[in-house]
Scaffold this motif. Structure first.
Motif, PDB file in Angstrom:
ATOM      1  N   GLU A   1     -38.123 -10.964  -8.150  1.00  0.00           N
ATOM      2  CA  GLU A   1     -39.253 -11.694  -8.713  1.00  0.00           C
ATOM      3  C   GLU A   1     -40.395 -11.507  -7.726  1.00  0.00           C
TER       4      GLU A   1
ATOM      5  N   HIS B   1     -34.081  -8.673 -13.130  1.00  0.00           N
ATOM      6  CA  HIS B   1     -34.740  -9.980 -13.218  1.00  0.00           C
ATOM      7  C   HIS B   1     -35.794 -10.030 -14.327  1.00  0.00           C
TER       8      HIS B   1
ATOM      9  N   ASP C   1     -33.718 -12.855 -16.160  1.00  0.00           N
ATOM     10  CA  ASP C   1     -34.171 -14.197 -15.813  1.00  0.00           C
ATOM     11  C   ASP C   1     -35.228 -14.624 -16.847  1.00  0.00           C
TER      12      ASP C   1
ATOM     13  N   HIS D   1     -37.886 -15.964 -16.275  1.00  0.00           N
ATOM     14  CA  HIS D   1     -39.218 -15.724 -15.717  1.00  0.00           C
ATOM     15  C   HIS D   1     -39.651 -14.269 -15.859  1.00  0.00           C
TER      16      HIS D   1
ATOM     17  N   HIS E   1     -31.495 -22.186 -13.877  1.00  0.00           N
ATOM     18  CA  HIS E   1     -30.772 -21.113 -14.565  1.00  0.00           C
ATOM     19  C   HIS E   1     -29.257 -21.334 -14.467  1.00  0.00           C
TER      20      HIS E   1
ATOM     21  N   HIS F   1     -34.834 -25.438  -9.671  1.00  0.00           N
ATOM     22  CA  HIS F   1     -33.415 -25.071  -9.511  1.00  0.00           C
ATOM     23  C   HIS F   1     -32.603 -26.155  -8.807  1.00  0.00           C
TER      24      HIS F   1
END
Ligand SMILES: [Zn+2]
Length: 499
Positions: free
Chosen positions: A11, A108, A142, A144, A166, A449
């Motif tokens: 990320e 990701h 992910d 994101h 997640h 998270h």
């Protein structure tokens, strides 16, 4: 059935001054072949889910390469090309041994390298170029991820997690692997529809336990449960801080019919668009959060510093919240953790029972608050920084925040580490001897998270979001490459779904 598995995950936060090199992957997670299987079997990770599904289906997961770096700045061009080429070479070598029937990758989705603003599109292009249009290729991502048209073109299925935190990485890995097995067994291909929205929002509003993102998640789940033609749907929140032209929210559906893929992609994306104003954010300074936290008679109350979330590419050395906690100097308060290798070295040199005077934190850049001057801080504990993760998110994996010390500064216990990481559970406190059940106020650095574990182990959660490279107030940033015609930069923007 031989299914090649692996992945390259990052990320990228373009506002981080820390550039991402090959060593950045090696430091966090880099493995090839059997080592990947050994590390992820029984772990609640994407790869763990793929391995579990392979066992169930009697398929052979052929592990090639898995590389995952802590979120940070742009990936060096040579690092991306090296990883991409090693992955391709590994897949080809396995294919020559005995033909692969399919490939499933964990990417990701928000990775950007010098010269490659969409690394996932580039990796998938390279895999498709080598293996041709027929071989089934699945990708797990992910939420994101910034999803590009290229990714949808080169992959057969794009499966994202639905939860933020997640907590469903394992299930998403299973689903992607299972769908590729289905494709190999039946020879048929599901329909996939990607809808990219002209909408950007920051992770601070992405919590799926409550709020607008929770409502969208519920709607997706209801659609999946209500119509067997819809196999899976993801609402990708996107990651604006990657600062790339493809950054933005999107919806991807995978269905048994084209009609269902289009219908649900349309319904969900229109619903997301209609809720866009609910995702607006503002700066929240730590003083406001401390005032709120002090209203609770019982503890622990968590204050999370969302803007210095290493999981979103932050330096993990912001001093905004820590300074406020030290100034209030309340009994039964603790903070974990600030990353400052220099201070850890000094404390280790002084040894347990020693005292140090130094500047703590605020050293990576000028955005995250000034360094804090410490006088005679007491060195209480030294730890290797390692413990097995307890959180439902990543349970069974190894937390490793490097050499770590506990400093006592007035009434406040402060954990200082040498590696960046979020507080997924109580482990960073526990390894230095802090019992979190005895605390009234806990400061930590994470956006959402941490909630996967802490929501059941705290009386309240109070966010603060001071300036930083992960602050959710997008008006704070000088974006270079994202599309400024998107909401919220253009509040008048209009958009309708088109089949
Ligand atoms: Zn994420």
């Amino acid at each position: 059935m031989r299914i090649g598995i692996g992945g390259i995950a990052h990320e990228t936060n373009a506002f981080s001054p820390v550039s991402t090199k090959l060593e950045s992957f090696e430091r966090r997670e880099y493995a090839e072949g059997q080592a990947i299987i050994d590390k992820h079997t029984g772990v609640r990770s994407y790869i763990g889910g793929m391995i579990a599904e392979a066992g169930e289906r009697g398929a052979d997961p052929i592990a090639i390469l898995y590389a995952n770096a802590v979120p940070s700045g742009k990936i060096a061009k040579s690092a991306l090309e090296t990883l991409r080429d090693r992955l391709i070479d590994g897949l080809l070598a396995a294919h020559r041994t005995a033909p692969l029937d399919g490939i499933v990758l964990a990417l990701h989705g928000a990775g950007a390298a010098e010269g490659y603003p969409d690394i996932e599109g580039e990796i998938l292009r390279a895999v498709r170029e080598v293996f041709g249009p027929v071989l089934p290729i699945g990708v797990v991502l992910d939420l994101h991820g910034n999803i590009s048209e290229e990714m949808a073109e080169y992959a057969d299925v794009l499966i994202g997690v639905k939860g933020y935190p997640h907590v469903d990485m394992f299930e998403a890995g299973r689903t992607a692997f299972g769908l590729i097995c289905d494709m190999v067994e039946t020879g048929s291909r599901p329909y996939m529809r990607l809808v990219r929205l002209p909408f950007l929002f920051a992770p601070g509003k992405g919590l799926t336990i409550e709020g607008p993102a929770c409502d969208i998640r519920q709607r997706l789940l209801r659609a999946e449960q209500g119509d067997e033609d819809l196999i899976y749907g993801t609402f990708f929140h996107g990651f604006p801080f990657a600062d790339v032209p493809i950054a933005g929210a999107s919806v991807v559906t995978v269905a048994r019919t084209r009609e269902a893929a289009d219908r649900y992609a349309g319904e969900i994306s229109e619903y997301v668009w209609n809720r866009r104003a609910d995702f607006d954010c503002r700066v929240i300074m730590p003083a406001e959060a401390m005032d709120k936290a002090m209203q609770y008679a019982e503890g622990p109350v968590i204050i999370n510093e969302s803007s210095d979330n290493s999981g979103g590419g932050s330096p993990n050395d912001a001093t905004w919240l820590l300074r406020e906690m030290l100034e209030r100097n309340l009994p039964a308060t603790a903070f974990s953790h600030i990353c400052d290798p220099e201070v850890v070295r000094q404390a280790v040199q002084a040894g347990v029972g020693g005292r140090i005077s130094c500047l703590l934190g605020g050293k990576t850049d000028r955005l995250h608050g000034d360094p804090i001057r410490l006088e005679d801080a007491y060195v209480k504990t030294i730890s290797d920084g390692r413990a097995v993760c307890l959180s439902p998110m990543g349970k069974g994996s190894m937390m490793d925040i490097g050499l770590t010390v506990r400093l006592q500064i007035g009434n406040v216990d402060v954990v200082v580490s040498t590696q960046r990481a979020q507080e997924m559970d109580k482990r960073p406190f526990e390894i230095v001897g802090i019992d979190v059940t005895e605390l009234r106020i806990i400061g930590l650095k994470s956006t959402h998270h941490f909630r996967a574990w802490w929501k059941d182990h705290s009386v309240a959660i109070v966010p603060c979001d001071p300036p930083g490279v992960h602050c959710s107030d997008l008006s704070q940033f000088q974006f270079m490459y994202i599309d400024k015609t998107y909401y919220p930069f253009n509040k008048e923007r209009e958009w309708h779904f088109e089949v």
